[in-house]
Design an enzyme around this catalytic site. Structure first.
Site, PDB file in Angstrom:
ATOM      1  N   ASP A  41       0.868  -1.161   0.000  1.00  0.00           N
ATOM      2  CA  ASP A  41       0.000   0.000   0.000  1.00  0.00           C
ATOM      3  C   ASP A  41       0.918   1.227   0.000  1.00  0.00           C
ATOM      4  O   ASP A  41       2.125   1.100   0.234  1.00  0.00           O
ATOM      5  CB  ASP A  41      -0.850  -0.075   1.285  1.00  0.00           C
ATOM      6  CG  ASP A  41      -1.616   1.208   1.558  1.00  0.00           C
ATOM      7  OD1 ASP A  41      -2.289   1.703   0.639  1.00  0.00           O
ATOM      8  OD2 ASP A  41      -1.517   1.719   2.686  1.00  0.00           O
ATOM      9  N   ASP A  43      -0.282   5.082   1.022  1.00  0.00           N
ATOM     10  CA  ASP A  43      -0.605   6.056   2.065  1.00  0.00           C
ATOM     11  C   ASP A  43      -0.575   5.439   3.455  1.00  0.00           C
ATOM     12  O   ASP A  43      -1.270   4.459   3.719  1.00  0.00           O
ATOM     13  CB  ASP A  43      -1.998   6.665   1.818  1.00  0.00           C
ATOM     14  CG  ASP A  43      -2.003   7.608   0.619  1.00  0.00           C
ATOM     15  OD1 ASP A  43      -1.104   8.472   0.542  1.00  0.00           O
ATOM     16  OD2 ASP A  43      -2.892   7.478  -0.247  1.00  0.00           O
TER      17      ASP A  43
END
Length: 291
Positions: A41, A43
């Site tokens: 991922d 963020d």
């Protein structure tokens, strides 16, 4: 736990099944570098969650709070965040309940951004002026993967254009990095007209939005996976991999630590609590990539 990876002794590390983690790390090492890929991922996983007691911005936040957004637009985007974010991280709601609400949030936010007539030429400057913060020793992480030709797949529900620019400005956008995210579409004049589909939100990071990318098919021999995420939705990011032999799931638990700890420990192999570094990940990689 694993003497070759002293970072696993850090106070931020929590592991429910140490024996199992040791076995996975050994298996990954035995399979060798040629079988390894990293799926992450962006963020609050590769970027930082907080600094000096303040929240760091996500790729959406960077855009939402930038000078190209009107005051009215900023307020509406903030209202959406305050309404939907607690739903996103609520441990007591099911994914079935959350999914339609996340679609609603992202759709409304993207529509608001389109109304702002954002120019493509502004993006680099928006990122330069932002408070984007990457995790400590992120450069080491990207460099290790690049030097060993290990593919890094970034699967993000953020804004792809912003996210790529952050990586570019950090000088780590190497050829082994591939990003799937929400990308903007611009007119011939360079003005934002819409977001390209399919919409990626926190809880649909799986095969359903990877149709047609064929990315994992090209890497069918890469059956050893390190997965990095910070939400329950990130656990499905490797679903598109044709055959997984070994997977090590590392979760960053950034927010509401006490109330979410059990869920994270049940789901991720290694949980890093309020850890703004990539030290543990780098330590594991160093061991796996060592001759």
């Amino acid at each position: 736990l694993c003497p070759q990876v002293p970072e696993l002794e850090k106070a931020t590390v929590r592991i429910r099944q140490p024996e199992r983690v040791r076995e996975i790390i050994q298996a990954l090492r035995e399979q060798g570098v040629s079988k390894l890929q990293v799926i992450s991922d962006f963020d609050m996983t590769l970027s930082r969650f907080g600094c000096n007691g303040r929240r760091c911005p996500t790729s959406h936040n960077i855009l939402d709070t930038s000078r190209v957004i009107s005051e009215g637009g900023k307020k509406k985007l903030k209202d959406l965040l305050h309404y939907y974010y607690p739903i996103e991280i609520d441990p007591n709601r099911t994914l079935e309940e959350k999914r339609p609400l996340m679609v609603e949030w992202w759709t409304k936010a993207h529509e608001l951004l389109v109304q702002q007539k954002i120019h493509k030429s502004d993006i680099a400057q928006i990122v330069r002026e932002s408070e984007a913060m990457l995790r400590y020793r992120l450069g080491v992480f990207f460099d290790q993967l690049h030097q060993n030709n290990v593919p890094l797949f970034i699967f993000s529900a953020g804004v792809g254009d912003i996210l790529e620019e952050i990586i570019r400005q950090a000088n780590v956008f190497y050829p082994n990095v591939n990003v799937v995210s929400n990308y903007m579409a611009f007119s011939d004049e360079g003005v934002l007209t819409h977001f390209k589909g399919p919409l990626i939100h926190t809880y649909n990071k799986n095969n359903s939005v990877l149709q047609g990318t064929g990315y994992f098919q090209q890497l069918s021999t890469r059956t050893s996976i390190i997965l990095l995420g910070d939400s329950m939705g990130d656990l499905t990011m490797a679903d598109g991999v044709p055959s997984v032999e070994n997977i090590l799931k590392i979760g960053f638990l950034n927010d509401k630590v006490e109330e979410r700890r059990k869920k994270y420990l049940d789901s991720y192999d290694i949980v890093l609590e309020s850890d703004e570094t990539l030290d543990v990940v780098n330590g594991i990689l160093r061991y796996l990539l060592a001759e």
